[in-house]
Design an enzyme around this catalytic site. Sequence first.
Site, PDB file in Angstrom:
ATOM      1  N   TYR A 285      -1.552  -1.599  10.683  1.00  9.97           N
ATOM      2  CA  TYR A 285      -1.943  -0.917   9.358  1.00  9.97           C
ATOM      3  C   TYR A 285      -0.237  -1.132   8.364  1.00  9.97           C
ATOM      4  CZ  TYR A 285      -4.122  -1.486   4.336  1.00  9.97           C
ATOM      5  OH  TYR A 285      -4.488  -1.623   3.225  1.00  9.97           O
TER       6      TYR A 285
ATOM      7  N   SER B 167       0.312  -1.415   0.107  1.00  8.78           N
ATOM      8  CA  SER B 167      -0.030   0.231   0.108  1.00  8.78           C
ATOM      9  C   SER B 167       0.814   1.279  -0.055  1.00  8.78           C
ATOM     10  CB  SER B 167      -0.419   0.088   0.998  1.00  8.78           C
ATOM     11  OG  SER B 167      -1.661   1.254   1.053  1.00  8.78           O
TER      12      SER B 167
HETATM   13  N1  LIG Z   1      -8.302  -0.739  -1.699  1.00  2.96           N
HETATM   14  C1  LIG Z   1      -7.790  -0.148  -0.818  1.00  2.96           C
HETATM   15  O1  LIG Z   1      -7.470   0.976  -1.008  1.00  2.96           O
HETATM   16  C2  LIG Z   1      -6.120  -0.589  -1.076  1.00  2.96           C
HETATM   17  C3  LIG Z   1      -4.895   0.301  -0.810  1.00  2.96           C
HETATM   18  C4  LIG Z   1      -4.013  -0.277  -0.470  1.00  2.96           C
HETATM   19  C5  LIG Z   1      -3.992  -1.188  -0.389  1.00  2.96           C
HETATM   20  N2  LIG Z   1      -5.190  -2.478  -0.196  1.00  2.96           N
HETATM   21  C6  LIG Z   1      -4.787  -3.772  -0.148  1.00  2.96           C
HETATM   22  O2  LIG Z   1      -4.831  -5.067  -0.939  1.00  2.96           O
HETATM   23  C7  LIG Z   1      -5.654  -6.096  -0.202  1.00  2.96           C
HETATM   24  C8  LIG Z   1      -7.097  -6.422  -1.098  1.00  2.96           C
HETATM   25  O3  LIG Z   1      -7.771  -5.933  -0.324  1.00  2.96           O
HETATM   26  P1  LIG Z   1      -9.195  -5.259  -0.703  1.00  2.96           P
HETATM   27  O4  LIG Z   1      -9.789  -3.573  -0.960  1.00  2.96           O
HETATM   28  O5  LIG Z   1      -9.691  -6.200  -1.639  1.00  2.96           O
HETATM   29  O6  LIG Z   1     -10.349  -5.423   0.161  1.00  2.96           O
HETATM   30  P2  LIG Z   1     -11.385  -5.842   0.748  1.00  2.96           P
HETATM   31  O7  LIG Z   1     -12.178  -5.878   0.003  1.00  2.96           O
HETATM   32  O8  LIG Z   1     -11.561  -6.504   1.900  1.00  2.96           O
HETATM   33  O9  LIG Z   1      -9.950  -8.005   0.689  1.00  2.96           O
HETATM   34  C9  LIG Z   1      -9.694  -8.490   1.111  1.00  2.96           C
HETATM   35  C10 LIG Z   1      -9.047  -9.707   1.059  1.00  2.96           C
HETATM   36  O10 LIG Z   1      -8.756 -10.592   1.986  1.00  2.96           O
HETATM   37  C11 LIG Z   1      -8.926 -11.952   2.653  1.00  2.96           C
HETATM   38  N3  LIG Z   1      -8.868 -11.983   4.114  1.00  2.96           N
HETATM   39  C12 LIG Z   1      -8.384 -11.112   4.887  1.00  2.96           C
HETATM   40  N4  LIG Z   1      -8.566 -12.241   6.216  1.00  2.96           N
HETATM   41  C13 LIG Z   1      -7.981 -13.567   5.455  1.00  2.96           C
HETATM   42  C14 LIG Z   1      -7.163 -14.287   6.471  1.00  2.96           C
HETATM   43  N5  LIG Z   1      -7.665 -13.997   7.407  1.00  2.96           N
HETATM   44  N6  LIG Z   1      -6.447 -15.735   5.471  1.00  2.96           N
HETATM   45  C15 LIG Z   1      -6.934 -15.006   3.299  1.00  2.96           C
HETATM   46  N7  LIG Z   1      -8.165 -14.795   3.475  1.00  2.96           N
HETATM   47  C16 LIG Z   1      -8.199 -13.198   3.634  1.00  2.96           C
HETATM   48  C17 LIG Z   1     -10.073 -11.482   2.606  1.00  2.96           C
HETATM   49  O11 LIG Z   1     -11.483 -12.769   2.464  1.00  2.96           O
HETATM   50  P3  LIG Z   1     -11.940 -13.680   3.322  1.00  2.96           P
HETATM   51  O12 LIG Z   1     -12.249 -12.484   4.448  1.00  2.96           O
HETATM   52  O13 LIG Z   1     -13.360 -14.442   2.652  1.00  2.96           O
HETATM   53  O14 LIG Z   1     -10.908 -14.336   4.342  1.00  2.96           O
HETATM   54  C18 LIG Z   1     -10.809 -10.460   1.341  1.00  2.96           C
HETATM   55  O15 LIG Z   1     -10.734 -11.763   0.027  1.00  2.96           O
HETATM   56  C19 LIG Z   1      -5.272  -6.001   0.829  1.00  2.96           C
HETATM   57  O16 LIG Z   1      -4.056  -6.094   1.451  1.00  2.96           O
HETATM   58  C20 LIG Z   1      -5.596  -3.811   1.675  1.00  2.96           C
HETATM   59  O17 LIG Z   1      -4.782  -3.760   2.239  1.00  2.96           O
HETATM   60  C21 LIG Z   1      -5.924  -2.319  -0.679  1.00  2.96           C
END
Ligand SMILES: NC(=O)c1ccc[n+]([C@@H]2O[C@H](COP(=O)([O-])OP(=O)(O)OC[C@H]3O[C@@H](n4cnc5c(N)ncnc54)[C@H](OP(=O)(O)O)[C@@H]3O)[C@@H](O)[C@H]2O)c1
Length: 267
Positions: free
Chosen positions: A154, A141
């Site tokens: 985070y 991130s």
């Molecule tokens: N959206 C943003 O603005 C943003 C910005 C920078 C970085 N990111 C990063 O991008 C990545 C994806 O995030 P997103 O935005 O797509 O959010 P999201 O929709 O909340 O997705 C998070 C994913 O991680 C999985 N997860 C969480 N805990 C887990 C565990 N213990 N074991 C296996 N899977 C797990 C969740 O699946 P389950 O709950 O089904 O396990 C879900 O599929 C993250 O690493 C986040 O930090 C996001």
Amino acid sequence: MKFPHEVVVITGASSGIGAEMAVQLGRLGCKLALLARREDKLNEVAAKVEAAGGKALVLPCDVSDAAAVAQAMGKAVQAFGPIDCVIANAGVGQQLDKHDYAPETVERIFRINMLGMTNAFYAALPGMLERSRGHLVAVASLASYQGMPRDGGYAASKAAMRTHCEGLRIELRGSGVDVTCICPGFIRTPITDKNNFDMPFLLEVKPATRRMLRAIAKRRRVFNFPRRLWWLIKIGQRTPRWLYDWIIAGQESRVNAGRTQKRSTDI
Ligand SMILES: NC(=O)c1ccc[n+]([C@@H]2O[C@H](COP(=O)([O-])OP(=O)(O)OC[C@H]3O[C@@H](n4cnc5c(N)ncnc54)[C@H](OP(=O)(O)O)[C@@H]3O)[C@@H](O)[C@H]2O)c1
């Protein structure tokens, strides 16, 4: 877009960026191993992948459990053959409360974000090294570059991921295994839906995912985006600390005022 990998493992594939990556890679004909905890959501994503022309294998598991991740990788190899690319995307964010410190919160964030990444990488790495071919990708991130109030757990976990990728990339130089660290800004997904502050240059998930996949295809070492937010961060890093603190503290008090107002209208 041409994608150089056929067998791809995506962690956190049940929602947001991971789910969208799976569908877009399905359209390109990839074979995808989908990891996350919620099996029902993974099945929905798998159906979309198959409808788009790809192949999908649902592997429910918790990425913080190294043995479970290794087992899932083994099943992926059995079903699809050697793994070309691992995208360590699973992640969680949770703000910390200075009045109510809970070590479990920090531990949980690190176990899922940082350990989740290393568990996935090191389960696939021996096979990649044997074939002198592979690609390890982390979704870190832009938050990894600066400290923000309440976001310490985070941001620190994402900084740990980024620095780990940097060392590993150099360690793997010449081995045929590449490492890419993606640092996105704000993208509209369930993780950001709960944010109650301004998110500058917020991107929609489809175009943002397309940009990430293009960066992976080009085997970029680090991909920081959107550029406008990345430039703001770079300027912030060069700003004297007293001025930086003053700007961020001002922002923070506006957020807190908003929160108080929201609480009072909620009641
Ligand atoms: N959206 C943003 O603005 C943003 C910005 C920078 C970085 N990111 C990063 O991008 C990545 C994806 O995030 P997103 O935005 O797509 O959010 P999201 O929709 O909340 O997705 C998070 C994913 O991680 C999985 N997860 C969480 N805990 C887990 C565990 N213990 N074991 C296996 N899977 C797990 C969740 O699946 P389950 O709950 O089904 O396990 C879900 O599929 C993250 O690493 C986040 O930090 C996001």
